[in-house]
Design a protein around this motif. Structure first.
Motif, PDB file in Angstrom:
ATOM      1  N   THR A 229    -113.244  23.581 -50.618  1.00 32.46           N
ATOM      2  CA  THR A 229    -114.414  24.470 -50.607  1.00 32.46           C
ATOM      3  C   THR A 229    -114.103  25.766 -51.339  1.00 32.46           C
ATOM      4  OG1 THR A 229    -113.715  25.275 -48.450  1.00 32.46           O
ATOM      5  CG2 THR A 229    -115.405  23.557 -48.481  1.00 32.46           C
ATOM      6  N   GLU A 230    -112.826  26.150 -51.357  1.00 35.85           N
ATOM      7  CA  GLU A 230    -112.379  27.305 -52.144  1.00 35.85           C
ATOM      8  C   GLU A 230    -111.346  26.789 -53.119  1.00 35.85           C
ATOM      9  OE1 GLU A 230    -110.691  30.510 -49.869  1.00 35.85           O
ATOM     10  OE2 GLU A 230    -109.779  31.408 -51.631  1.00 35.85           O
ATOM     11  N   PHE A 231    -111.655  26.841 -54.407  1.00 40.34           N
ATOM     12  CA  PHE A 231    -110.702  26.337 -55.392  1.00 40.34           C
ATOM     13  C   PHE A 231    -110.542  27.342 -56.517  1.00 40.34           C
ATOM     14  CE2 PHE A 231    -113.466  25.096 -58.960  1.00 40.34           C
ATOM     15  CZ  PHE A 231    -114.717  25.071 -58.361  1.00 40.34           C
ATOM     16  N   TRP A 232    -109.441  27.210 -57.244  1.00 38.38           N
ATOM     17  CA  TRP A 232    -109.164  28.147 -58.340  1.00 38.38           C
ATOM     18  C   TRP A 232    -109.705  27.578 -59.635  1.00 38.38           C
ATOM     19  CZ3 TRP A 232    -107.270  33.104 -58.266  1.00 38.38           C
ATOM     20  CH2 TRP A 232    -107.011  33.578 -56.968  1.00 38.38           C
ATOM     21  N   HIS A 233    -110.512  28.418 -60.269  1.00 39.56           N
ATOM     22  CA  HIS A 233    -111.320  28.000 -61.393  1.00 39.56           C
ATOM     23  C   HIS A 233    -110.836  28.774 -62.619  1.00 39.56           C
ATOM     24  CE1 HIS A 233    -115.827  26.629 -61.823  1.00 39.56           C
ATOM     25  NE2 HIS A 233    -115.018  25.963 -62.604  1.00 39.56           N
ATOM     26  N   ALA A 234    -110.354  28.066 -63.622  1.00 38.53           N
ATOM     27  CA  ALA A 234    -110.025  28.718 -64.898  1.00 38.53           C
ATOM     28  C   ALA A 234    -111.212  28.482 -65.816  1.00 38.53           C
ATOM     29  CB  ALA A 234    -108.762  28.126 -65.508  1.00 38.53           C
ATOM     30  N   GLU A 235    -111.833  29.565 -66.273  1.00 38.05           N
ATOM     31  CA  GLU A 235    -113.026  29.406 -67.089  1.00 38.05           C
ATOM     32  C   GLU A 235    -112.903  30.217 -68.368  1.00 38.05           C
ATOM     33  OE1 GLU A 235    -116.802  28.916 -64.628  1.00 38.05           O
ATOM     34  OE2 GLU A 235    -115.569  30.153 -63.303  1.00 38.05           O
ATOM     35  N   MET A 236    -113.526  29.733 -69.407  1.00 36.81           N
ATOM     36  CA  MET A 236    -113.544  30.460 -70.678  1.00 36.81           C
ATOM     37  C   MET A 236    -114.946  30.434 -71.250  1.00 36.81           C
ATOM     38  SD  MET A 236    -114.024  28.366 -73.526  1.00 36.81           S
ATOM     39  CE  MET A 236    -112.901  28.481 -74.897  1.00 36.81           C
ATOM     40  N   GLU A 237    -115.248  31.442 -72.048  1.00 38.46           N
ATOM     41  CA  GLU A 237    -116.531  31.492 -72.732  1.00 38.46           C
ATOM     42  C   GLU A 237    -116.248  32.020 -74.128  1.00 38.46           C
ATOM     43  OE1 GLU A 237    -119.062  30.401 -70.700  1.00 38.46           O
ATOM     44  OE2 GLU A 237    -120.419  30.332 -72.424  1.00 38.46           O
ATOM     45  N   ILE A 238    -116.909  31.426 -75.141  1.00 35.37           N
ATOM     46  CA  ILE A 238    -116.608  31.835 -76.509  1.00 35.37           C
ATOM     47  C   ILE A 238    -117.896  31.863 -77.327  1.00 35.37           C
ATOM     48  CG2 ILE A 238    -115.924  29.467 -77.113  1.00 35.37           C
ATOM     49  CD1 ILE A 238    -113.907  30.671 -79.089  1.00 35.37           C
ATOM     50  N   ALA A 239    -118.067  32.967 -78.072  1.00 36.76           N
ATOM     51  CA  ALA A 239    -119.270  33.140 -78.888  1.00 36.76           C
ATOM     52  C   ALA A 239    -119.135  32.367 -80.195  1.00 36.76           C
ATOM     53  CB  ALA A 239    -119.489  34.620 -79.174  1.00 36.76           C
ATOM     54  N   TRP A 240    -120.260  32.036 -80.776  1.00 38.68           N
ATOM     55  CA  TRP A 240    -120.300  31.402 -82.105  1.00 38.68           C
ATOM     56  C   TRP A 240    -119.574  30.066 -82.113  1.00 38.68           C
ATOM     57  CZ3 TRP A 240    -123.572  34.565 -84.379  1.00 38.68           C
ATOM     58  CH2 TRP A 240    -123.512  35.943 -84.099  1.00 38.68           C
ATOM     59  N   ALA A 241    -119.517  29.404 -80.966  1.00 41.92           N
ATOM     60  CA  ALA A 241    -118.729  28.172 -80.895  1.00 41.92           C
ATOM     61  C   ALA A 241    -119.604  26.981 -80.533  1.00 41.92           C
ATOM     62  CB  ALA A 241    -117.619  28.324 -79.870  1.00 41.92           C
ATOM     63  N   SER A 242    -119.232  25.824 -81.040  1.00 37.95           N
ATOM     64  CA  SER A 242    -119.919  24.573 -80.746  1.00 37.95           C
ATOM     65  C   SER A 242    -119.237  23.868 -79.578  1.00 37.95           C
ATOM     66  CB  SER A 242    -119.848  23.661 -81.967  1.00 37.95           C
ATOM     67  OG  SER A 242    -118.491  23.331 -82.215  1.00 37.95           O
ATOM     68  N   ASN A 243    -119.902  22.841 -79.088  1.00 36.20           N
ATOM     69  CA  ASN A 243    -119.317  21.996 -78.052  1.00 36.20           C
ATOM     70  C   ASN A 243    -117.934  21.511 -78.487  1.00 36.20           C
ATOM     71  OD1 ASN A 243    -119.522  20.587 -75.539  1.00 36.20           O
ATOM     72  ND2 ASN A 243    -119.966  18.693 -76.651  1.00 36.20           N
TER      73      ASN A 243
END
Length: 442
Positions: A229-243
């Motif tokens: 229920t509580e997990f560690w999430h590594a997330e990224m976000e990048i502009a001008w990028a495709s799938n």
RNA sequence: GCCGACAUAGCUUAGUUGGUGGAGCGGUGGACUGUUAAUCCACAGGUCGCAGGUUCGAGUCCUGCUGUCGGCGCCA
């Protein structure tokens, strides 16, 4: 630090013939009335200390003789390289008990408890998690976990990503609303965040390349070996990028984690029984990409009942990944199967530009990501078709009103990656204090 | 939310067709000068998860409850 000598260094031969002062905890003790063998551990390893009554005197001998498992001690003695089982031992000259253990309440984690757990968890070990942490299995796992976190930070920082923090109290959901933890918030309702994503998108026009590692919370009543229920999430976000570009980073970070573990934690992986050649393969191979449609065809050819448009649940993932020797990306899910923030494919709006990364050996999904819906018109259309209220997402829509650009990102389940790469049976083994729908203690 | 298991000493467990609960580890005391999960002798330690029921008699059979575990759906 008031400590100069480490058992790991003694074991590797750095102090042969020297007098050392070991600070640690009693792991096991055995012997007679004249000679005793005390196995002492610290965070770097175990070493056998030999205590002879006529060398240390009656008082010291008796105090060590009475030291139960997990008593903390300071031991001075001479390091001897021997041909015996463990290679190095310490001939004790002096010793001092620092923190005793009361015989009325001996250390409860016993060999029998560990044997039965067989590397996994029992109710007893979960109840005594605070003590279980200091066993070699958990210590080893925590070291591996630390290296996984380090590898993720390194991957992104080496590529000029900015670490960025999102709030943990939020008003809206990323995933379906049923899995939100509701918390009272000064007479109003707030929720614990399920993902930093929506807030990361807000910072995307400012930072362009950003990442985080933070806990996410999901009130899923899941009772499986891959849910917390509580997990560690590594997330990224990048502009001008495709799938496609987002997937390259997903593959890159996972392979970097595998490589880092091989470089820094081979010994730990082996002590957990992990086959290093598998980890080598995960570090060195390219991860194939298949479209949802192909996956459905493959499943249908294997006789699995699935209709186009259905999401792929774990039972289907398992069939699909059974033939995989390396992680695979699954891309281009049907629009109807995915939430509003996924961008419809301009070439065929039945699909969205998204991806999941599925780990082999039955471990399943470790990454979910894709391109985001980035124009105001499109996001409103997607929110409305999903029947989601606009109001909590006003800020999210607003981002698109001021210079929206193509962008994307992914979320990686750090605990899942630890579980998979360490070859553990259950995600609980990969986190110090696991939380699930039935346990928030200790 | 659904399906399936399990609950005996601090831990791990045995307990036959229902007839007064045994062991190993751990603890305490003792023996042993090279043990590796040391060995040997002795002692202490039990509301058999809880509440009912059947029975002359229940750890054992039945019902309910609680807790835990495994799996599904959903996801990272």
């Amino acid at each position: 630090m008031g400590k100069q000598y480490w058992i790991g260094d003694v074991r590797s031969g750095s102090h042969d013939g020297e007098t050392v002062e070991l600070k640690g905890w009693v792991h096991r003790t055995r012997g007679s009335n004249k000679i005793r063998f005390i196995v002492v551990r610290d965070s770097t390893g175990h070493v056998q200390c030999v205590v002879k009554r006529d060398l240390v005197g009656d008082e010291c001998f008796e105090s060590l003789k009475n030291s139960l498992i997990e008593t903390s001690v300071v031991i001075r003695g001479v390091v001897e390289a021997t041909d015996r089982e463990h290679g190095h031992e310490v001939q004790v000259t002096e010793a001092e008990v620092i923190g005793p253990v009361n015989p009325d309440r001996p250390f409860p984690i016993t060999e029998s408890a560990m044997d039965e757990a067989d590397g996994g968890e029992t109710e007893f070990l979960l109840d005594n998690r605070h003590l279980y942490l200091r066993t070699s299995r958990m210590t080893t796992m925590l070291k591996i976990r630390s290296s996984v976190f380090g590898a993720i930070h390194s991957y992104f920082r080496d590529r000029d990503f900015i670490e960025y923090q999102a709030p943990n109290f939020v008003a809206g959901a990323v995933e379906g609303g049923s899995t939100l933890f509701e918390v009272p918030y000064f007479g109003k309702k707030a929720y614990l965040t399920q993902s930093w994503q929506l807030y990361a998108e807000a910072a995307m026009p400012a930072l362009e390349r950003l990442y985080t590692m933070a806990p996410s919370f999901r009130a899923e009543k899941s009772r499986t070996r891959r849910h917390l229920t509580e997990f560690w999430h590594a997330e990224m976000e990048i502009a001008w990028a495709s799938n496609d570009e987002v997937m390259q980073h997903g593959e890159g970070v996972v392979r970097n984690i595998a490589r880092t573990l091989l470089d820094d934690r081979s010994e730990e992986l082996e002590s957990l029984g992990r086959d290093l050649s598998l980890v080598e393969r995960y570090a060195d191979s390219e991860y194939p990409r298949i479209r949802y449609d192909e996956a459905v065809e493959t499943l249908q050819s294997k006789g699995v009942e699935i209709e186009w448009g259905q999401d792929l649940d774990y039972s289907k993932e398992k069939v699909l990944t059974a033939d995989f020797e390396v992680p695979h990306f699954l891309t281009h899910y049907p629009r109807v199967a995915k939430p509003f923030y996924h961008r419809p494919d301009p070439d065929d709006a039945k699909y969205v530009l998204c991806h999941d990364l599925l780990a082999p050996e039955g471990y399943g999904e470790i990454i979910g990501g894709g391109e985001r819906t980035w124009s105001e018109d499109e996001i409103l259309e997607r929110i409305d078709e999903e029947g989601t209220p606009r109001e909590p997402y006003e800020f999210y829509i607003d981002i698109r009103r001021y210079g929206g650009v193509p962008h994307g990102g992914f979320g990686l389940g750090v605990d899942r990656v630890c579980t998979w790469l360490a070859g553990a049976d259950h995600i609980r083994e990969a986190i110090p204090f696991p939380r699930d729908s039935r346990r928030v203690t200790p």
